[in-house]
Write a protein that holds these residues in place. Structure first.
Motif, PDB file in Angstrom:
ATOM      1  N   ASP A  20      -3.736  14.046  -5.255  1.00 36.94           N
ATOM      2  CA  ASP A  20      -3.016  12.883  -4.453  1.00 36.94           C
ATOM      3  C   ASP A  20      -3.573  11.665  -4.630  1.00 36.94           C
ATOM      4  OD1 ASP A  20      -4.648  12.403  -2.358  1.00 36.94           O
ATOM      5  OD2 ASP A  20      -3.503  13.648  -1.281  1.00 36.94           O
ATOM      6  N   ALA A  67      -8.182   8.358  -5.865  1.00 34.10           N
ATOM      7  CA  ALA A  67      -9.199   7.081  -5.523  1.00 34.10           C
ATOM      8  C   ALA A  67     -10.554   7.591  -5.360  1.00 34.10           C
ATOM      9  CB  ALA A  67      -8.606   6.228  -4.668  1.00 34.10           C
ATOM     10  N   ILE A  68     -10.728   8.596  -4.557  1.00 30.41           N
ATOM     11  CA  ILE A  68     -12.202   8.976  -4.135  1.00 30.41           C
ATOM     12  C   ILE A  68     -13.001   9.644  -5.297  1.00 30.41           C
ATOM     13  CG2 ILE A  68     -13.292  10.685  -2.763  1.00 30.41           C
ATOM     14  CD1 ILE A  68     -11.165  10.513  -0.524  1.00 30.41           C
ATOM     15  N   ALA A 112     -13.318   4.647   6.306  1.00 29.58           N
ATOM     16  CA  ALA A 112     -12.591   5.940   7.225  1.00 29.58           C
ATOM     17  C   ALA A 112     -13.913   6.328   7.983  1.00 29.58           C
ATOM     18  CB  ALA A 112     -12.392   6.926   6.039  1.00 29.58           C
ATOM     19  N   TYR A 153     -12.492  15.607   3.517  1.00 25.40           N
ATOM     20  CA  TYR A 153     -12.171  15.615   1.952  1.00 25.40           C
ATOM     21  C   TYR A 153     -13.277  16.323   1.473  1.00 25.40           C
ATOM     22  CZ  TYR A 153      -8.469  11.789   1.910  1.00 25.40           C
ATOM     23  OH  TYR A 153      -7.351  11.334   2.210  1.00 25.40           O
ATOM     24  N   THR A 197     -13.008  12.094   8.547  1.00 21.24           N
ATOM     25  CA  THR A 197     -12.250  12.081   7.583  1.00 21.24           C
ATOM     26  C   THR A 197     -12.954  12.158   6.049  1.00 21.24           C
ATOM     27  OG1 THR A 197     -10.807  10.476   8.648  1.00 21.24           O
ATOM     28  CG2 THR A 197     -10.517  10.431   5.931  1.00 21.24           C
ATOM     29  N   SER A 245       0.853  -1.182   0.063  1.00 29.49           N
ATOM     30  CA  SER A 245      -0.048  -0.019   0.096  1.00 29.49           C
ATOM     31  C   SER A 245       0.664   1.165   0.016  1.00 29.49           C
ATOM     32  CB  SER A 245      -0.981   0.006   1.180  1.00 29.49           C
ATOM     33  OG  SER A 245      -1.536   1.040   1.284  1.00 29.49           O
ATOM     34  N   MET A 283     -14.225   3.654   1.666  1.00 26.57           N
ATOM     35  CA  MET A 283     -12.965   4.192   2.241  1.00 26.57           C
ATOM     36  C   MET A 283     -12.613   3.303   3.403  1.00 26.57           C
ATOM     37  SD  MET A 283     -13.212   8.204   1.619  1.00 26.57           S
ATOM     38  CE  MET A 283     -11.467   8.566   2.574  1.00 26.57           C
ATOM     39  N   ASP A 293      -5.018   9.355  -2.781  1.00 27.19           N
ATOM     40  CA  ASP A 293      -6.299   9.101  -2.338  1.00 27.19           C
ATOM     41  C   ASP A 293      -7.329  10.149  -2.872  1.00 27.19           C
ATOM     42  OD1 ASP A 293      -4.729   7.496  -0.084  1.00 27.19           O
ATOM     43  OD2 ASP A 293      -4.755   8.826   1.227  1.00 27.19           O
ATOM     44  N   GLU A 294      -6.984  11.163  -3.317  1.00 25.59           N
ATOM     45  CA  GLU A 294      -8.100  12.024  -3.686  1.00 25.59           C
ATOM     46  C   GLU A 294      -8.223  11.529  -5.038  1.00 25.59           C
ATOM     47  OE1 GLU A 294      -6.705  16.296  -1.649  1.00 25.59           O
ATOM     48  OE2 GLU A 294      -5.633  15.740  -3.795  1.00 25.59           O
ATOM     49  N   THR A 330       0.722   3.680  -3.022  1.00 24.20           N
ATOM     50  CA  THR A 330       0.662   5.166  -2.753  1.00 24.20           C
ATOM     51  C   THR A 330       1.536   6.169  -3.291  1.00 24.20           C
ATOM     52  OG1 THR A 330      -0.877   4.617  -1.005  1.00 24.20           O
ATOM     53  CG2 THR A 330      -0.157   6.929  -1.190  1.00 24.20           C
ATOM     54  N   ASP A 332       0.948   8.661  -6.185  1.00 19.00           N
ATOM     55  CA  ASP A 332       1.343  10.220  -5.848  1.00 19.00           C
ATOM     56  C   ASP A 332       1.984  11.089  -6.738  1.00 19.00           C
ATOM     57  OD1 ASP A 332      -0.334  10.469  -3.548  1.00 19.00           O
ATOM     58  OD2 ASP A 332       1.261  10.211  -2.123  1.00 19.00           O
TER      59      ASP A 332
END
Length: 166
Positions: free
Chosen positions: A50, A55-56, A77, A85, A81, A33, A75, A52-53, A37, A41
């Motif tokens: 980035d 992926a969302i 999460a 975002y 969190t 992971s 997520m 994470d963003e 990442t 990134d």
């Protein structure tokens, strides 16, 4: 100047190679992971997102709206969190809240046109990285993907019982 050696952790086979992992599947997932990442990134950075963003944005781009609760579940999460975002994405003008036709008390999150454009740009930057990984895995790529999905389901099912020590 004296040489400082890094701690060596033997894996389950007795190896002290620092790249061998820590000898169990959960730590190996963590290592993969972190490496993935970092690669994502670096690849998508010019898009302003980035890993994470990206992926969302990807999950939002593939959905006809998603509630914050659904996003938090996807997520794995906490709601705080997700809220952080969402506020960041709204400030960028990349996400909007729309009324949830199934529940008047909640709302759905959708990417705006500029959010879709940022996602598209990040996706173009991401594609070569994905291609290199898929190529390096060769014929095992499809099986690896399936096994990761299975592993995600297993780990996700454990979240429900984290507090249950019986």
């Amino acid at each position: 100047m004296p040489t400082v050696s890094r701690p060596q952790h033997p894996d389950s086979a007795g190896s002290t190679d620092p790249h061998a992992g820590l000898g169990n599947v959960l730590f190996d997932i963590w290592l993969v992971s972190r490496a993935a990442t970092a690669q994502i990134d670096a690849a998508v950075q010019p898009s302003g997102l980035d890993a994470d963003e990206f992926a969302i944005y990807s999950v939002l781009a593939g959905a006809d709206g998603m509630t914050p609760t659904e996003l938090a579940n996807w997520m794995a999460a906490p709601p705080t969190t997700v809220s952080s975002y969402v506020k960041r994405f709204e400030r960028r003008g990349h996400v909007r809240r729309v009324a949830n036709p199934d529940d008047g008390r909640s709302y759905l999150l959708e990417l705006t046109a500029s959010g879709r454009a940022a996602h598209r740009t990040a996706g173009e930057l991401f594609a070569p990285v994905l291609g290199r990984v898929t190529s390096a895995l060769g014929p095992a790529a499809a099986d690896t993907h399936r096994l990761l999905q299975d592993l995600h389901a297993v780990v996700g099912s454990l979240e429900e019982s984290v507090g249950d020590r019986s």
